[in-house]
Motif scaffolding. Structure first.
Motif, PDB file in Angstrom:
ATOM      1  N   THR A   1       0.851  -1.184   0.000  1.00 41.08           N
ATOM      2  CA  THR A   1       0.000   0.000   0.000  1.00 41.08           C
ATOM      3  C   THR A   1       0.888   1.234   0.000  1.00 41.08           C
ATOM      4  O   THR A   1       2.092   1.145  -0.195  1.00 41.08           O
ATOM      5  N   HIS A   2       0.306   2.388   0.252  1.00 44.22           N
ATOM      6  CA  HIS A   2       1.120   3.601   0.343  1.00 44.22           C
ATOM      7  C   HIS A   2       1.931   3.578   1.642  1.00 44.22           C
ATOM      8  O   HIS A   2       1.426   3.185   2.683  1.00 44.22           O
ATOM      9  N   SER A   3       3.169   4.006   1.577  1.00 44.24           N
ATOM     10  CA  SER A   3       3.933   4.174   2.817  1.00 44.24           C
ATOM     11  C   SER A   3       3.397   5.391   3.552  1.00 44.24           C
ATOM     12  O   SER A   3       2.817   6.294   2.959  1.00 44.24           O
ATOM     13  N   ALA A   4       3.600   5.426   4.882  1.00 43.62           N
ATOM     14  CA  ALA A   4       3.006   6.481   5.716  1.00 43.62           C
ATOM     15  C   ALA A   4       3.415   7.880   5.270  1.00 43.62           C
ATOM     16  O   ALA A   4       2.622   8.813   5.311  1.00 43.62           O
ATOM     17  N   ASP A   5       4.655   8.037   4.809  1.00 41.60           N
ATOM     18  CA  ASP A   5       5.110   9.376   4.439  1.00 41.60           C
ATOM     19  C   ASP A   5       4.581   9.840   3.085  1.00 41.60           C
ATOM     20  O   ASP A   5       4.764  10.987   2.691  1.00 41.60           O
ATOM     21  N   LYS A   6       3.899   8.927   2.345  1.00 39.87           N
ATOM     22  CA  LYS A   6       3.342   9.295   1.056  1.00 39.87           C
ATOM     23  C   LYS A   6       1.824   9.439   1.088  1.00 39.87           C
ATOM     24  O   LYS A   6       1.193   9.711   0.071  1.00 39.87           O
ATOM     25  N   LEU A   7       1.220   9.234   2.245  1.00 37.90           N
ATOM     26  CA  LEU A   7      -0.226   9.319   2.350  1.00 37.90           C
ATOM     27  C   LEU A   7      -0.693  10.762   2.210  1.00 37.90           C
ATOM     28  O   LEU A   7      -0.082  11.679   2.752  1.00 37.90           O
ATOM     29  N   SER A   8      -1.788  10.930   1.502  1.00 37.61           N
ATOM     30  CA  SER A   8      -2.413  12.247   1.427  1.00 37.61           C
ATOM     31  C   SER A   8      -3.134  12.522   2.740  1.00 37.61           C
ATOM     32  O   SER A   8      -3.323  11.620   3.563  1.00 37.61           O
ATOM     33  N   ARG A   9      -3.555  13.763   2.928  1.00 43.54           N
ATOM     34  CA  ARG A   9      -4.313  14.117   4.134  1.00 43.54           C
ATOM     35  C   ARG A   9      -5.593  13.286   4.212  1.00 43.54           C
ATOM     36  O   ARG A   9      -5.942  12.782   5.273  1.00 43.54           O
TER      37      ARG A   9
END
Length: 284
Positions: free
Chosen positions: A169-177
């Motif tokens: 999935t998306h890594s935490a630092d790449k997550l959108s708001r």
């Protein structure tokens, strides 16, 4: 026809190893594990590394086939059973909440539920090495720092497995708001769905407005906050209807509904079938 148990059975592991049990074994016949052939919950987090063969599992009404070089994780809330083993060889770790680090508990909340994950040769080698280390510590019960060594090494294994799932999935630092809020909402929902039913209350817990919460959830999932609340409630109701013998009225009360007719209408709207019809249709 066998009578359903009053409540969903829970399988508990021995307290040896401070709530940790790790093993490697080969199995040709499912009958060796009679208890896991029946639907149950565990009082621990289960991680299993399949090295050879095929395992068929049913987890929350979904069927999965696990092949070699795969890992799968089952959360204590999930109702599951083993359908069959076919000449399997696997390593498994059972670890309770008390033995998990807070960071790992949070990570596992974020990735649940997950599907079995195939591992590349490099990742399989890495997991196998850490499993081997955990097994060595598990067997050395006379070590002065036995519990610390075992607990820390097994938490390394959990972190490694969680990291591989997170790569999917998306890594935490790449997550959108929006994605960050959706993750937080799902975690809060899992802890509170029995007592909190209104989107406004979840928005308050997350310290944002209700319209903004709905915007975030709909943007990332395509569904409203209310939809997710109702789906989680109905999943738990299905678990209890299918796997336990308690009455529909008792299930309604357990899920926070004093108004049984209202609960029945909600279930019927979401599931497309009444609670009693669902139970009758799925009787084994």
């Amino acid at each position: 026809m066998p009578k359903k148990p009053k409540n969903i059975p829970i399988i508990a592991k021995s307290k040896d190893g401070e709530g940790i049990f790790i093993s490697t074994m080969s199995v040709e016949d499912t009958d060796l594990f009679e208890d896991v052939k029946h639907s149950h919950r565990d009082d621990y987090h289960l991680f299993s590394l399949q090295l050879k063969g095929t395992t068929s599992l049913e987890i929350d009404f979904q069927k999965y086939t696990i092949e070699s070089s795969s890992i799968f994780y089952i959360n204590p809330n999930q109702v599951h059973r083993v359908v069959s083993f076919q000449n399997v060889s696997f390593s498994s770790l059972a670890i309770t909440n008390a033995s998990l680090s807070q960071e790992n508990l949070k990570l596992l909340e974020e990735i649940t539920p997950v599907k079995p994950l195939f591992l590349s040769a490099e990742k399989l080698s890495m997991v196998s090495e850490v499993v081997s280390l955990c097994l060595k510590f598990f067997e050395r019960k006379d070590e002065k720092l036995y519990h610390s060594l075992l607990k820390d090494s097994c938490n390394v294994l959990v972190s490694l497995i969680a990291s591989y799932y997170l790569e999917e999935t998306h890594s935490a630092d790449k997550l959108s708001r929006f994605e960050t809020i959706t993750k937080s909402f799902k975690t809060v929902l899992e802890h509170n769905f029995r007592t909190i039913k209104k989107p406004t209350a979840y928005a308050q817990l997350l310290t944002i407005s209700t319209p903004y919460l709905n915007e975030c959830i709909k943007n990332t999932t395509g569904y409203s906050v209310t939809h997710h609340i109702q789906q989680r409630i109905v999943l738990e109701a299905k678990r209890l209807l299918y796997h336990s013998g308690i009455s529909v009225k008792e299930i309604a009360a357990e899920l926070g509904y004093d108004d049984y007719p209202y609960f029945s209408r909600l279930f019927t709207k979401v599931a497309g079938i009444s609670p009693l019809a669902f139970r009758k249709k799925n009787l084994e």
